[in-house]
Design an enzyme around this catalytic site. Structure first.
Site, PDB file in Angstrom:
ATOM      1  N   GLY A  22       0.824  -1.219   0.000  1.00  0.00           N
ATOM      2  CA  GLY A  22       0.000   0.000   0.000  1.00  0.00           C
ATOM      3  C   GLY A  22       0.851   1.260   0.000  1.00  0.00           C
ATOM      4  O   GLY A  22       0.447   2.296   0.531  1.00  0.00           O
ATOM      5  N   ASN A  27      -2.171   5.449  -6.501  1.00  0.00           N
ATOM      6  CA  ASN A  27      -2.372   4.214  -7.271  1.00  0.00           C
ATOM      7  C   ASN A  27      -3.432   3.433  -6.497  1.00  0.00           C
ATOM      8  O   ASN A  27      -3.156   2.862  -5.440  1.00  0.00           O
ATOM      9  CB  ASN A  27      -1.026   3.494  -7.358  1.00  0.00           C
ATOM     10  CG  ASN A  27      -1.125   2.054  -7.834  1.00  0.00           C
ATOM     11  OD1 ASN A  27      -2.199   1.470  -7.882  1.00  0.00           O
ATOM     12  ND2 ASN A  27       0.018   1.477  -8.143  1.00  0.00           N
ATOM     13  N   ALA A  29      -5.174   0.701  -6.869  1.00  0.00           N
ATOM     14  CA  ALA A  29      -5.078  -0.745  -6.626  1.00  0.00           C
ATOM     15  C   ALA A  29      -4.130  -1.014  -5.462  1.00  0.00           C
ATOM     16  O   ALA A  29      -4.406  -1.868  -4.601  1.00  0.00           O
ATOM     17  CB  ALA A  29      -4.600  -1.458  -7.885  1.00  0.00           C
ATOM     18  N   ASN A 112       8.935   1.495 -15.793  1.00  0.00           N
ATOM     19  CA  ASN A 112       9.461   2.605 -15.009  1.00  0.00           C
ATOM     20  C   ASN A 112      10.970   2.512 -14.791  1.00  0.00           C
ATOM     21  O   ASN A 112      11.541   3.316 -14.061  1.00  0.00           O
ATOM     22  CB  ASN A 112       8.768   2.675 -13.638  1.00  0.00           C
ATOM     23  CG  ASN A 112       7.273   2.743 -13.751  1.00  0.00           C
ATOM     24  OD1 ASN A 112       6.563   1.838 -13.310  1.00  0.00           O
ATOM     25  ND2 ASN A 112       6.762   3.787 -14.367  1.00  0.00           N
ATOM     26  N   HIS A 139       9.729   3.515  -1.734  1.00  0.00           N
ATOM     27  CA  HIS A 139      10.175   2.166  -2.115  1.00  0.00           C
ATOM     28  C   HIS A 139      10.786   2.153  -3.501  1.00  0.00           C
ATOM     29  O   HIS A 139      11.753   1.446  -3.770  1.00  0.00           O
ATOM     30  CB  HIS A 139       9.014   1.160  -2.019  1.00  0.00           C
ATOM     31  CG  HIS A 139       7.836   1.451  -2.900  1.00  0.00           C
ATOM     32  ND1 HIS A 139       7.167   2.657  -2.891  1.00  0.00           N
ATOM     33  CD2 HIS A 139       7.196   0.702  -3.835  1.00  0.00           C
ATOM     34  CE1 HIS A 139       6.182   2.632  -3.767  1.00  0.00           C
ATOM     35  NE2 HIS A 139       6.177   1.447  -4.360  1.00  0.00           N
ATOM     36  N   ARG A 140      10.254   2.984  -4.412  1.00  0.00           N
ATOM     37  CA  ARG A 140      10.728   2.945  -5.791  1.00  0.00           C
ATOM     38  C   ARG A 140      12.051   3.692  -5.957  1.00  0.00           C
ATOM     39  O   ARG A 140      12.818   3.439  -6.881  1.00  0.00           O
ATOM     40  CB  ARG A 140       9.643   3.470  -6.739  1.00  0.00           C
ATOM     41  CG  ARG A 140       8.338   2.673  -6.617  1.00  0.00           C
ATOM     42  CD  ARG A 140       7.674   2.389  -7.921  1.00  0.00           C
ATOM     43  NE  ARG A 140       8.456   1.598  -8.822  1.00  0.00           N
ATOM     44  CZ  ARG A 140       8.086   1.237 -10.050  1.00  0.00           C
ATOM     45  NH1 ARG A 140       6.915   1.617 -10.499  1.00  0.00           N
ATOM     46  NH2 ARG A 140       8.857   0.511 -10.823  1.00  0.00           N
ATOM     47  N   GLU A 175       9.846   8.999 -14.092  1.00  0.00           N
ATOM     48  CA  GLU A 175       9.283   7.657 -13.912  1.00  0.00           C
ATOM     49  C   GLU A 175       9.436   6.823 -15.182  1.00  0.00           C
ATOM     50  O   GLU A 175       8.741   5.823 -15.385  1.00  0.00           O
ATOM     51  CB  GLU A 175       7.820   7.747 -13.474  1.00  0.00           C
ATOM     52  CG  GLU A 175       7.619   8.559 -12.204  1.00  0.00           C
ATOM     53  CD  GLU A 175       7.338   7.740 -10.947  1.00  0.00           C
ATOM     54  OE1 GLU A 175       6.755   6.660 -11.052  1.00  0.00           O
ATOM     55  OE2 GLU A 175       7.721   8.202  -9.845  1.00  0.00           O
ATOM     56  N   ARG A 215       3.491  12.611 -10.772  1.00  0.00           N
ATOM     57  CA  ARG A 215       4.787  11.940 -10.620  1.00  0.00           C
ATOM     58  C   ARG A 215       5.852  12.497 -11.567  1.00  0.00           C
ATOM     59  O   ARG A 215       6.896  12.950 -11.149  1.00  0.00           O
ATOM     60  CB  ARG A 215       4.620  10.446 -10.853  1.00  0.00           C
ATOM     61  CG  ARG A 215       3.752   9.775  -9.796  1.00  0.00           C
ATOM     62  CD  ARG A 215       4.175   8.352  -9.628  1.00  0.00           C
ATOM     63  NE  ARG A 215       3.232   7.535  -8.898  1.00  0.00           N
ATOM     64  CZ  ARG A 215       3.370   6.227  -8.741  1.00  0.00           C
ATOM     65  NH1 ARG A 215       4.392   5.597  -9.298  1.00  0.00           N
ATOM     66  NH2 ARG A 215       2.491   5.539  -8.053  1.00  0.00           N
ATOM     67  N   HIS A 251       0.280   7.197 -14.042  1.00  0.00           N
ATOM     68  CA  HIS A 251       1.221   7.272 -15.177  1.00  0.00           C
ATOM     69  C   HIS A 251       0.395   7.401 -16.454  1.00  0.00           C
ATOM     70  O   HIS A 251      -0.720   6.870 -16.529  1.00  0.00           O
ATOM     71  CB  HIS A 251       2.059   5.989 -15.305  1.00  0.00           C
ATOM     72  CG  HIS A 251       3.100   5.817 -14.259  1.00  0.00           C
ATOM     73  ND1 HIS A 251       3.342   4.605 -13.646  1.00  0.00           N
ATOM     74  CD2 HIS A 251       3.985   6.686 -13.727  1.00  0.00           C
ATOM     75  CE1 HIS A 251       4.314   4.743 -12.782  1.00  0.00           C
ATOM     76  NE2 HIS A 251       4.730   5.994 -12.811  1.00  0.00           N
ATOM     77  N   CYS A 373       3.020  -2.214 -17.875  1.00  0.00           N
ATOM     78  CA  CYS A 373       3.916  -1.788 -16.778  1.00  0.00           C
ATOM     79  C   CYS A 373       5.069  -2.763 -16.615  1.00  0.00           C
ATOM     80  O   CYS A 373       6.147  -2.400 -16.156  1.00  0.00           O
ATOM     81  CB  CYS A 373       3.167  -1.760 -15.455  1.00  0.00           C
ATOM     82  SG  CYS A 373       1.749  -0.699 -15.424  1.00  0.00           S
TER      83      CYS A 373
END
Ligand code: SUG
Length: 456
Positions: A22, A27, A29, A112, A139-140, A175, A215, A251, A373
């Protein structure tokens, strides 16, 4: 110029720690599935099966390995130093989201990973690649350093110019290819590039989303155009409509897709959309003396909500070796009545796509990642394809090896609790080691993040 340029797809193999953290605000989802149990095994098999289907269509397909997770070195930098057992227990109690981030399998979403400009479009006739800095999300942001090392390992400097990720900073968030579409009648012809950004941070009068953060920044897209040496006469910059960002379109590839001379886009995707598409058509026609096929799905045909929940636009349009065009869509597009109607109409009424294949990618979809993706596209000539590190190509025997590694070494199901488990940590490292070996990447120093003194 060689006429043998074809589009190569590079897919990120899902790592053994795939879970629902999460962490991706905006995003939907990712937010909706937060803390639900995940299946790393099914996720990796679903992704691998997609890549294998593409390979079987006669399209060159490569696989990129999962990154080193958990990033204990990063946790140590954040003050959680010590033996892994102590670190895992402390972080899980004091800052569980940091443990999730350190374990994130997000490098699977290769769209990405970076932006690729083929040699057809660059002044030095090298393929230019910029790994995305991904510094928007905690995290990314962990991905770019290893992505850079990986690109340097698999793309030799004889044919490829691998740039550093853009400098870190709110104004330079990048991104990667998820916000970039290259259009040309065939891959060998010069591309017309659409770069979509969410925010022009130096221009405060620009419309901005209210609920979710943008982003990609305009400054980042402009910097990529300059450093790759793309001809500005072949580029179009456009702002993503802020309402789409607020509707969960984090995105551009969630609201538009292009391939060769065809572009499918939602009617509300961009600010000043009519003018942007006119500019795109003008530039395309000037260079290619033929028209770009533009298909616009209007909101009464597909609402923004349906676009986001079906991920219709996040599909892969592929030209098979025979020249036939097929579209790989997530099964959510088949079960969404409006999306399925649009796709059926597209196949019946346009000459742009001849068939649609629906694939189950549910594990990735539950984190907001559809077919598009999971892959990075690179139009490469025969010489460039031959120069790519041979171990990453998805041959039948490598497909079988990867499948058995996943079946034997990935857990069927995990929850956040597993991230605290020392055995799980060891399993993740063993599985990655086996994958690096299968991709003949074990001699490359890809992570180099291990700090001394972390061992129990
Ligand atoms: O950045 N999800 C990814 C999904 C990326 C999809 N990529 C493209 N549209 N090209 C993201 O939002 C969720 C991770 C989590 O919550 O566990 C995540 O990072």
């Amino acid at each position: 110029m060689s006429t043998s340029v074809v589009e190569v797809n590079l897919d990120g193999l899902v790592g053994p720690s795939h879970h629902y953290a999460g962490l991706a605000f905006g995003n939907e989802a990712s937010l909706k599935h937060r803390a639900m149990p995940s299946s790393p095994r099914h996720a990796a098999i679903q992704g691998l099966e997609k890549a294998w289907q593409v390979a079987r269509l006669g399209i060159p397909q490569a696989v990129l390995p999962p990154q080193n997770r958990p990033r204990l070195d990063w946790l140590a930098e954040l003050g959680f130093a010590g033996p892994p057992s102590v670190v895992l227990s402390r972080v899980s109690q004091e800052a569980p989201q940091l443990l999730s981030a350190a374990y994130s399998a997000s490098p699977m979403w290769c769209a990405n990973a970076g932006t690729v400009s083929p040699s057809t479009d660059t002044p030095d006739r090298k393929v230019h690649v910029t790994p995305a800095n991904l510094n928007h999300g905690l995290h990314r942001s962990l991905e770019s350093e290893e992505t850079l090392k990986l690109f340097r390992a698999i793309f030799p400097s004889s044919h490829f110019e691998i740039h550093l990720p853009l400098p870190i900073g709110r104004n330079l968030q990048d991104e990667g290819a998820a916000n970039h579409t290259r259009l040309a009648p065939t891959q060998s012809k010069p591309g017309i590039h659409l770069f979509v950004y969410g925010v022009d941070s130096l221009s405060p009068e620009h419309a901005a989303p209210e609920k979710f953060p943008p982003r990609q920044t305009r400054l980042a897209s402009e910097a990529i155009i300059r450093r790759h040496g793309l001809d500005p006469a072949h580029c179009v910059l456009a702002q993503q409509h802020p309402d789409t960002i607020d509707a969960g379109v984090f995105h551009h590839d969630v609201i538009g897709v292009g391939h060769e001379d065809f572009m499918l886009i939602h009617g509300n995707a961009l600010m000043h959309q009519d003018a942007v598409l006119e500019e795109l058509q003008k530039k395309y026609t000037k260079v290619h003396r033929s028209k770009l096929e533009l298909v616009i799905l209007e909101p009464h045909e597909l609402s923004l909500t349906d676009a986001v929940s079906s991920y219709l636009f996040n599909s892969q349009i592929l030209t098979e070796a025979s020249g036939r065009r097929t579209m790989i869509c997530p099964s959510e597009s088949e079960s969404n009545p409006a999306a399925a109607r649009c796709l059926n109409r597209l196949v019946e009424s346009s000459s742009c796509v001849e068939s649609v294949r629906y694939l189950n990618l549910r594990e990735s979809m539950n984190n907001g990642g559809g077919p598009a993706c999971l892959r990075l596209r690179a139009p490469l000539s025969r010489g460039e394809r031959n120069a790519v590190h041979s171990g990453v190509w998805l041959t039948e025997s490598r497909y079988n090896t990867l499948r058995s590694i996943i079946e034997c070494m990935y857990r069927e199901q995990i929850t956040f609790e597993d991230l605290k488990d020392l055995d799980f940590l060891a399993e993740c490292s063993q599985a990655r080691k086996a994958i690096l070996h299968a991709l003949e990447l074990d001699d490359f120093e890809l992570d180099g993040f291990e700090l001394d003194g972390l061992k129990d």
